[in-house]
Structure formats: structure tokens, C-alpha cells
Design a protein around this motif. Structure first.
Motif: not given
Length: 432
Positions: A290, A304, A333, A342, A344, A347, A351, A364, A393
Motif C-alpha cells: 500500500g 505514513t 491498504i 499507515a 487507510y 493512503l 493513491w 483498493i 473503508q
């Protein structure tokens, strides 16, 4: 030379590769990269990917472990096919529309390859014909149910361990056609991460891997091809010794790390170009770790503190997106919103920004395997069966227009007791 004629010649070269233990200099038609056409991101025919990884390495998801020990081949085939049908039926009921099926778990194949021996995952013996074609079977059954199949390849792994019994099993393939790459090309083999792997710095190795992908794309109606995150895989205690390879092929690179990243880039370029020449409609994607790079190392990186693909796997995944080499990227991720090292959301948004100016789709990968599991570092996976974290998420994925889908890691966790609240939630949210 016309593109059609080039493809025919390329396919012919594939058939010849098994006739000799030494492959031709290059199995890739030397044409410039094919320009990517933008894939439709929206519109009434577009469906976000709701995917799942179905792992065959070590029989993690399939085939059933007990199917390999039965006395009759007919019983084994029936058990394996029934298990796959039951899984696809369940996935369909949950609203899953794409299966990422692991066709090359190591140096073996789950289809009748002219380059790789049959996988021992199917029968217990490397090179033994299982009596049917699992790849064709899963494609047929998934397509019947309106689901897509992406052929998932682990590019460089030869075996998951270096134990004497594993070495002996690989050596026993010598009389077979095809035999294992372990016996045909010992000079390509290294140890890294306590596994047998191919050396990514050898050009013939990259050609060989490309020919394997091309064999599948040329002969099967797959909807996509995916590489996982295993490019350079090593651990501090078991590093890949490629010093000699670097001396031989590393001219022009002052740092071995840059040379390694270039080797990975060359493989991605080669495979991307080859797929587009054979079947332009087949999607090519990669599912990397990720984190590309951490901001502390690179101002362009994410906020991160995780293991980074660029530095650990020598995979410049951001560059591949920027250069248009991928139809999609599916970063793993695997952390909750509360994991400060890191996060969620940090990230996923990073991206989304990377793919925004490109034609590369973003799916993802999320950590179904953590749902319901006790964890001091990530307690959110336990709260109400993990449903609130999963909902957050998926809500974020659907709220960002650059995110075109979600992939669950991995299929067998849909059947575990600790995930059932989350599975019921997925059925309510995605199910038909």
C-alpha cells in the motif's frame, strides 16, 4: 510488419519455447509500446469492481486440502470442481463480480502449460496432470455467473521454501516436458526470504515470465492479468544475492537499488506491451504494497511510516501509473483508519491523487483477513465484528471518484466464523 502478423509470430514463438531448455533471446515482439486508450470510468455500463483474491499457493483458498489425499482421480476432480462452484455461487450471492484467481502460485501452473509443469497444489505431485483444466473451468463457471476472472501470477517465486523435500520434488521433474525451471535453469535461481526465487536482473528471466503470461492471454478468455507484490522479496536474514548479476548487467547504474527498480520496470513494460499486442481488451494490473514511499524519504510520498514498495521491493509503482503501463493498480491498504503509521484514508486519498491525471484505474485491496481478529495495534477490526471499520473503508472508496473498486483479501476468510457479521454486511450492501 503488421500488428496482426507480429502477434501470430509471437504466438508461434510461445509454442517453441518448450522445445528447448534455453529460450530464444527474446520472446517479445520488438514493437513500441501500444498507446493506452482510456478505460471508461463512468457510464451506465460501468460497474465498480467488487473483487476477491482466490489464492492457490499452499492451498490457502483452493483446492481443498483433503481432495489431494483421495484415492481416485475422479473423486479428486469432483471435489475440486464442486468446491470451486460452491465458492463462486457464494461470491455471486455477495455481489462479488471479479475473481482474482491465482494461476501461477510459484514455478508451476494451474493450466496445461508448455512452459511450466502442472502445480502440485492440484495432485500433490509437481507435473502430474490433474485430469482437467482448472483455469478454463473457473473462467467458464465465473462467466456463466456474470463474473470476470483475472489471472493472478506470482512472477518470480519458484518454491515457498528451501527444504530438502522441496528440492527433491523439483529435481524429480527433470524427465518431464516441461520440467521445472529449477532444473532447466539453475543459473537463474536464487534464495531470498527463505524461498527459491528467480533473479529479476537476468533479461532471459524477464522474457521467460513474459512468455508465461502471453501463453495464458493467447489461449484463454481471461478478463485481466495481475501481478502481486512479490518482485524483489528478501528479508534481512535471507537477502537475494544478485551481486554477480549486477556486475554483468548493471552497467550505467551507480546504485544497485536503482538498477533493481529498473529491472522491475522493464518486466512491467514488457508484459504490458505484450498483453496489449495479443489482446488489447485484457486489463493488466499490479497489486503492490500500500505504501509507495514515505514522506520522510520523499516529498512526493504519503504521510505514513510503513514498509515502502519503492525501497523494500524495488518497485516504483507510482511511476508505472504515471507512464500508463497499467490498466489498474490495486494497492494493498491493509490498515484501519486509526493506524497512525499507515492510515487507510491517508493512503486511499494519496493513491486517488496519483491516478487522477492518468487513465489508470484504482482498486483498493482491503484486509478481510484482519476482520474479527484480536489485535492490540488495530483493535477496530474487533468492534461489532469489524463492520464499522469495513463500512468506513467502503464508504470512502465509493466517495472518491478516482477509486473504481474494492478487492477483498482473501476468499477463505469469507467462510471463517469471526467474519460472519462482516459477510452479512457485505451481502446487504453488495448482494443482489
Amino acid at each position: 510488419m503488421s500488428l496482426k502478423k507480429s502477434v501470430v509470430l509471437f504466438a508461434t514463438a510461445l509454442l517453441l519455447v518448450s522445445c528447448s531448455s534455453k529460450p530464444p533471446k527474446s520472446l517479445v515482439t520488438p514493437l513500441p509500446p501500444v498507446a493506452k486508450q482510456p478505460l471508461p470510468a463512468t457510464g451506465k455500463n460501468y460497474q465498480p469492481v467488487r473483487g476477491v483474491w482466490l489464492a492457490t499457493v499452499s492451498r490457502l483458498d483452493w483446492p481443498p486440502v483433503n481432495s489431494v489425499n483421495v484415492s481416485s482421480a475422479e473423486t479428486r476432480i469432483r471435489m475440486q470442481q464442486q468446491a470451486l462452484v460452491q465458492k463462486l455461487d457464494k461470491l455471486k450471492s455477495l455481489g462479488i463480480n471479479t475473481v482474482f484467481f491465482q494461476v501461477k502460485p510459484d514455478g508451476t501452473a494451474l493450466w496445461p502449460s508448455k512452459i511450466l509443469p502442472w502445480s502440485d497444489m492440484l495432485t500433490g505431485t509437481i507435473g502430474q496432470d490433474p485430469g482437467y483444466d482448472p483455469l478454463q473451468f473457473v473462467i467458464d463457471e465465473a462467466h456463466k455467473r456474470g463474473m470476470k476472472v483475472h489471472a493472478w501470477f506470482n512472477p518470480y517465486r519458484v518454491a515457498v521454501n528451501t527444504q530438502p523435500a522441496t528440492i527433491a520434488a523439483l529435481n524429480r521433474t527433470l524427465p518431464l516436458h516441461p520440467a521445472s525451471v529449477f532444473v532447466l535453469h539453475r543459473d537463474w535461481i536464487r534464495t531470498a526470504g527463505d524461498r527459491l526465487v528467480l533473479d529479476p536482473g537476468i533479461p532471459d528471466v524477464r522474457d521467460w515470465i513474459t512468455s508465461i503470461v502471453a501463453e495464458v492471454v493467447a489461449h484463454y478468455p481471461v478478463d485481466g492479468v495481475q501481478f502481486d507484490d512479490y518482485f524483489y522479496t528478501e528479508t534481512p536474514g535471507s537477502q537475494l544475492n544478485d551481486n554477480q548479476t549486477f556486475q554483468q548487467y548493471g552497467q550505467g547504474f551507480s546504485a544497485k537499488a536503482d538498477w533493481r527498480r529498473n529491472n522491475t520496470l522493464l518486466l512491467i513494460e514488457q508484459v504490458s506491451r505484450t498483453i496489449k499486442q495479443l489482446k488489447p481488451g485484457v486489463e493488466f494490473g499490479v497489486s503492490p504494497a500500500g505504501v509507495w514511499r514515505n514522506r520522510s524519504f520523499d516529498a512526493a510520498g504519503s504521510d505514513t511510516r510503513g514498509a515502502a514498495a519503492y525501497d523494500e521491493s524495488f518497485a516504483d509503482t507510482r511511476r508505472w501509473v504515471q507512464q500508463g503501463l497499467l490498466d489498474y493498480i490495486a494497492p494493498q491498504i491493509y490498515w484501519p483508519f486509526s493506524r497512525s503509521a499507515a492510515r487507510y484514508d491517508v493512503l486511499a486519498k494519496w493513491w486517488a491523487d496519483v491516478v487522477k491525471p492518468t487513465h489508470t484505474r484504482l482498486y483498493i485491496g482491503i484486509a478481510l483477513y484482519k476482520v474479527g481478529e484480536p489485535s492490540k495495534m488495530e483493535p477496530d477490526w474487533m468492534v461489532n465484528g469489524g463492520v464499522p471499520e469495513l463500512k468506513k473503508q467502503l464508504d470512502l472508496n465509493e466517495s472518491l471518484p478516482q477509486i473504481s473498486g474494492t478487492i477483498l483479501f482473501r476468499e477463505d476468510y469469507l467462510n471463517r466464523p469471526q467474519t460472519q457479521q462482516a459477510v452479512n454486511y457485505l451481502r446487504e450492501r453488495w448482494g443482489e
